[in-house]
Design a protein around this motif. Structure first.
Motif, short mmCIF file in Angstrom:
data_model
loop_
_atom_site.label_atom_id
_atom_site.label_comp_id
_atom_site.label_asym_id
_atom_site.label_seq_id
_atom_site.Cartn_x
_atom_site.Cartn_y
_atom_site.Cartn_z
N GLU A 176 1.02 -1.17 0.01
CA GLU A 176 -0.09 -0.06 0.32
C GLU A 176 0.99 1.59 0.07
O GLU A 176 0.17 2.40 -0.51
CB GLU A 176 -0.82 -0.09 1.11
N TYR A 177 2.47 1.09 0.76
CA TYR A 177 3.17 2.60 0.66
C TYR A 177 3.99 2.55 -0.25
O TYR A 177 5.09 1.76 -0.76
CB TYR A 177 3.18 2.62 2.29
N PRO A 178 4.55 4.00 -0.64
CA PRO A 178 5.68 4.28 -1.86
C PRO A 178 6.83 3.05 -0.86
O PRO A 178 7.01 2.65 -1.92
CB PRO A 178 6.12 4.89 -1.64
N LEU A 179 7.31 3.26 0.39
CA LEU A 179 8.53 1.90 0.42
C LEU A 179 8.40 1.01 0.66
O LEU A 179 9.19 0.87 0.26
CB LEU A 179 9.06 2.24 2.05
N GLY A 180 7.36 0.42 0.41
CA GLY A 180 6.69 -0.74 0.46
C GLY A 180 6.68 -1.50 -0.84
O GLY A 180 7.68 -1.96 -1.28
N ARG A 181 6.18 -0.19 -1.54
CA ARG A 181 6.43 -0.85 -3.38
C ARG A 181 8.06 -0.89 -3.44
O ARG A 181 8.44 -1.78 -4.17
CB ARG A 181 5.81 -0.16 -4.29
N ALA A 182 8.43 0.32 -3.12
CA ALA A 182 9.98 0.05 -3.46
C ALA A 182 10.37 -0.78 -3.09
O ALA A 182 12.33 -1.73 -3.71
CB ALA A 182 10.92 1.98 -2.90
N PHE A 183 10.61 -0.84 -1.84
CA PHE A 183 11.78 -2.82 -1.44
C PHE A 183 10.80 -3.13 -2.48
O PHE A 183 12.13 -4.57 -2.69
CB PHE A 183 10.74 -2.34 0.78
N ARG A 184 9.66 -3.76 -2.39
CA ARG A 184 9.18 -5.02 -3.43
C ARG A 184 10.20 -4.95 -4.96
O ARG A 184 10.59 -5.85 -4.92
CB ARG A 184 8.13 -5.21 -3.85
#
Length: 184
Positions: free
Chosen positions: A146-154
């Motif tokens: 849901e969050y930008p950090l999570g998407r960037a990490f993934r």
């Protein structure tokens, strides 16, 4: 170059145990731990991992400049690196990016930083003569974060896993404690 083995899978799939088994037949093992004990839960997890390892294994707690760590432990017959995705997380957080306001250039900077460290790791692996075992999480088989950090990490972890699988001789996918060989 080292015999390189990548062990991937979801959370609690048996990755670390499998990697430890792959290293257990060697008399000189270096264990590179990338975790930072930031809270009680992480300290507990680290303690459980330590208790499973033989006392004879050398533990190095580091997540940067791993080429230097490998060079400094060239006498080891096996090196086990646990875990790449924790390393990626640490590297991304070191950048102090406000991920809720991050731009594409911030993402590119994070990807460049992480891939630079992975490049140094691969350089170190290429100079190592023993068995090199890498543990990582498979992060792309779930919901879109849901969050930008999570998407960037993934995304970055996925790129890293692709690169490490490419240079690995053998890749195992852990599913419910069962190793499924997917390369080699």
């Amino acid at each position: 170059m080292a015999e390189t083995i990548l062990v991937t899978g979801g959370a609690r799939s048996g990755k670390s145990r499998m990697a430890e088994q792959l290293a257990s037949g060697f008399d000189a093992v270096t264990y590179i731990a990338t975790s930072i004990p930031v809270d009680v839960e992480m300290r507990h997890r680290i303690d459980k991992h330590r208790q499973r390892r033989p006392d004879s294994w050398i533990t190095v707690e580091k997540y940067r400049d791993l080429d230097r760590v490998i060079a400094g432990h060239s006498h080891s017959k096996a090196i086990l690196l646990d875990c790449i995705t924790v390393m990626v997380s640490n590297l991304m957080l070191d950048l102090n990016i406000d991920w809720d306001k991050a731009s594409m250039s911030d993402f590119d900077r994070a990807e460049k930083e992480v891939m630079g460290e992975i490049g140094k790791l691969i350089d170190g692996i290429r100079c190592f003569e023993g068995r090199f075992i890498i543990v990582t999480n498979e992060v792309g088989m779930s919901l879109v974060p849901e969050y930008p950090l999570g998407r960037a990490f993934r995304d970055i972890a996925g790129f890293v896993n692709q690169r490490l699988a490419e240079i690995s001789d053998t890749v195992y996918l852990m599913v419910s404690g069962i190793a499924v060989k997917i390369k080699g």
